[in-house]
Design a protein around this motif. Sequence first.
Motif, PDB file in Angstrom:
ATOM      1  N   ALA A   1       0.830  -1.210  -0.116  1.00 35.11           N
ATOM      2  CA  ALA A   1      -0.046  -0.011   0.080  1.00 35.11           C
ATOM      3  C   ALA A   1       0.850   0.997  -0.083  1.00 35.11           C
ATOM      4  N   GLY A   2       1.937   1.047   0.169  1.00 33.88           N
ATOM      5  CA  GLY A   2       3.141   2.350   0.121  1.00 33.88           C
ATOM      6  C   GLY A   2       3.362   3.074   1.321  1.00 33.88           C
ATOM      7  N   GLN A   3       2.744   2.336   2.247  1.00 32.09           N
ATOM      8  CA  GLN A   3       2.883   2.735   3.705  1.00 32.09           C
ATOM      9  C   GLN A   3       4.044   2.697   4.381  1.00 32.09           C
ATOM     10  N   LEU A   4       4.880   1.793   3.903  1.00 30.64           N
ATOM     11  CA  LEU A   4       6.167   1.622   4.190  1.00 30.64           C
ATOM     12  C   LEU A   4       7.243   1.850   3.069  1.00 30.64           C
ATOM     13  N   THR A   5       8.068   2.539   3.135  1.00 32.01           N
ATOM     14  CA  THR A   5       9.022   2.826   1.784  1.00 32.01           C
ATOM     15  C   THR A   5      10.157   1.667   2.189  1.00 32.01           C
ATOM     16  N   VAL A   6      10.615   1.614   0.784  1.00 34.28           N
ATOM     17  CA  VAL A   6      11.777   0.657   0.596  1.00 34.28           C
ATOM     18  C   VAL A   6      12.992   0.999   1.686  1.00 34.28           C
ATOM     19  N   GLU A   7      13.104   2.186   1.681  1.00 34.82           N
ATOM     20  CA  GLU A   7      14.202   2.595   2.675  1.00 34.82           C
ATOM     21  C   GLU A   7      14.040   2.249   4.090  1.00 34.82           C
ATOM     22  N   GLN A   8      12.698   2.415   4.530  1.00 38.32           N
ATOM     23  CA  GLN A   8      12.385   2.093   5.828  1.00 38.32           C
ATOM     24  C   GLN A   8      12.252   0.604   6.137  1.00 38.32           C
ATOM     25  N   ALA A   9      11.897  -0.215   5.114  1.00 32.97           N
ATOM     26  CA  ALA A   9      11.851  -1.686   5.102  1.00 32.97           C
ATOM     27  C   ALA A   9      13.418  -2.346   5.248  1.00 32.97           C
ATOM     28  N   HIS A  10      14.133  -1.792   4.377  1.00 32.38           N
ATOM     29  CA  HIS A  10      15.621  -1.979   4.614  1.00 32.38           C
ATOM     30  C   HIS A  10      16.335  -1.953   5.708  1.00 32.38           C
ATOM     31  N   ARG A  11      15.662  -0.975   6.607  1.00 31.72           N
ATOM     32  CA  ARG A  11      16.360  -0.656   7.871  1.00 31.72           C
ATOM     33  C   ARG A  11      15.912  -1.839   8.878  1.00 31.72           C
ATOM     34  N   LEU A  12      14.762  -2.362   8.852  1.00 27.32           N
ATOM     35  CA  LEU A  12      14.302  -3.255   9.736  1.00 27.32           C
ATOM     36  C   LEU A  12      15.254  -4.585   9.976  1.00 27.32           C
ATOM     37  N   THR A  13      15.299  -4.467  11.168  1.00 23.13           N
ATOM     38  CA  THR A  13      16.467  -5.835  11.704  1.00 23.13           C
ATOM     39  C   THR A  13      15.767  -6.369  12.656  1.00 23.13           C
ATOM     40  N   ASP A  14      16.168  -7.951  12.929  1.00 26.08           N
ATOM     41  CA  ASP A  14      15.620  -8.654  14.079  1.00 26.08           C
ATOM     42  C   ASP A  14      16.542  -8.627  15.256  1.00 26.08           C
ATOM     43  N   ALA A  15      16.300  -9.471  16.263  1.00 22.58           N
ATOM     44  CA  ALA A  15      16.951  -9.489  17.415  1.00 22.58           C
ATOM     45  C   ALA A  15      18.418  -9.661  17.056  1.00 22.58           C
ATOM     46  N   ASP A  16      18.458 -10.679  15.943  1.00 21.70           N
ATOM     47  CA  ASP A  16      20.281 -11.058  15.940  1.00 21.70           C
ATOM     48  C   ASP A  16      21.006 -10.272  14.883  1.00 21.70           C
ATOM     49  N   GLY A  17      20.277  -9.099  14.396  1.00 24.58           N
ATOM     50  CA  GLY A  17      20.923  -8.126  13.677  1.00 24.58           C
ATOM     51  C   GLY A  17      20.765  -8.429  12.262  1.00 24.58           C
ATOM     52  N   ILE A  18      19.814  -9.264  11.957  1.00 22.41           N
ATOM     53  CA  ILE A  18      19.555  -9.663  10.359  1.00 22.41           C
ATOM     54  C   ILE A  18      18.618  -8.554   9.910  1.00 22.41           C
ATOM     55  N   THR A  19      19.085  -8.298   8.832  1.00 21.75           N
ATOM     56  CA  THR A  19      17.922  -7.203   8.127  1.00 21.75           C
ATOM     57  C   THR A  19      16.988  -7.993   7.444  1.00 21.75           C
ATOM     58  N   LEU A  20      15.841  -7.299   7.133  1.00 18.69           N
ATOM     59  CA  LEU A  20      14.748  -7.647   6.415  1.00 18.69           C
ATOM     60  C   LEU A  20      15.271  -8.174   4.861  1.00 18.69           C
ATOM     61  N   PRO A  21      15.995  -7.574   4.400  1.00 20.44           N
ATOM     62  CA  PRO A  21      16.361  -7.917   2.827  1.00 20.44           C
ATOM     63  C   PRO A  21      17.095  -9.280   2.869  1.00 20.44           C
ATOM     64  N   ARG A  22      17.960  -9.146   4.171  1.00 20.28           N
ATOM     65  CA  ARG A  22      18.869 -10.390   4.078  1.00 20.28           C
ATOM     66  C   ARG A  22      17.948 -11.552   4.467  1.00 20.28           C
ATOM     67  N   ALA A  23      17.138 -11.391   5.392  1.00 21.74           N
ATOM     68  CA  ALA A  23      16.286 -12.557   5.350  1.00 21.74           C
ATOM     69  C   ALA A  23      15.274 -12.969   4.483  1.00 21.74           C
ATOM     70  N   MET A  24      14.842 -12.223   3.772  1.00 20.52           N
ATOM     71  CA  MET A  24      14.221 -12.354   2.591  1.00 20.52           C
ATOM     72  C   MET A  24      14.831 -13.171   1.520  1.00 20.52           C
ATOM     73  N   GLU A  25      16.051 -12.506   1.231  1.00 15.60           N
ATOM     74  CA  GLU A  25      16.871 -13.202   0.190  1.00 15.60           C
ATOM     75  C   GLU A  25      17.424 -14.479   0.609  1.00 15.60           C
TER      76      GLU A  25
END
Length: 400
Positions: free
Chosen positions: A131-155
């Motif tokens: 819906a465009g309510q989360l930008t790509v830049e914001q999504a790329h900054r999301l990290t889990d408790a182990d420091g793994i980023t969302l892009p890395r987890a998806m890949e």
Amino acid sequence: MWRDLAPLGRHRDSGGYRRYAWTAADADCRAWFRQQAEARGLTYEVDRNGNQWAWLGDPLAGDAVVTGSHLDSVPDGGAFDGPLGVVSSFAALDELLARGARFARPLALVNFGDEEGARFGLACVGSRLTAGQLTVEQAHRLTDADGITLPRAMEAAGHDPDALGADPERLGRIGAFVELHVEQGRALDLSGDRVGLASAIWPHGRWRFDFRGEANHAGTTRLADRRDPMLSYAETVLAARREAELAGAVATFGKISVEPNGVNAIPSLVRGWLDSRAADQPTLDQVVDGVEKAARSYAEAHGIDLDVVRESFTPVVEFDHALRDELARILGADADLRVPVLGTGAGHDAGILSASIPTAMLFVRNPTGVSHSPAEFAAEDDCVAGVLALADALEGLACK
């Protein structure tokens, strides 16, 4: 379907589910969705944000009717929150095909990714991106408790993170979205009804409170010499309860992080996350402002530094009135089914999408009101009533 899905991601000791986004358990759930789609001869696809779709009819035709929910969970969550809506969507389709329904509009079933936000700390990531309510830049900054980023987890899970982003073309092909969900409360149980229709989602958000003090030895530091942030945090937890009670709202500190987190050490940092929800915006503002004011007073009294950061916020969501009224008309044709209209304090993908397309929600009775817990439950006959209500709704919207 319920029997096949039930073991996936279930924790042996807690009995709850740990279906976190882009993990092995999530992959098992996604494989289950694909199998269900292919077993029915539906057109299966994964969109740029990792959401799964199963289509009956031409996905490009436009004005589609869509139903579904999510399969991921909160930590040690229950079996029904999310999965009931996905399973019911397949069951409702089976019911319509058994009736010999003739579809005038495309129908799609969807599993939205990372709705609960258990791994990366933000709810409804899949639908927010779409819906465009989360930008790509914001999504790329999301990290889990182990420091793994969302892009890395998806890949790592086999999805291309470079494709992330708003998907207005897909949303433009959807004429209506109806999400079925187990009720996360006891309104239907108290009224004696099996199925309800949503009116609105309360405004809600998450705020992070950082209390910074001074680490020291727990056995040798006099009480008078301490700058213990745990005291200010504990008092703030109690203040949140008081403010919520006074306002008729809810406020919860359900997550905490402590540094250095030693049994024999006074903390240097206590970080707590506040979740607050209310029936309207002024009431929510009153609660959060009251909690923050109390927290700053306690922090000052104990020599503690305090930072408050709003991490997420969703304003009140009024579901599309025309769609809601149409569903009320359709479901009202069943003289044996009373469908009350009720609000909810829980967020959903339907709430995110409501800013872009007409959305509605159906609730299935929860006899205990317990949710986000292994004790979450809905009786089989109530679940069947939900499936039949969803089938009626889809038939009224999508069929000749």
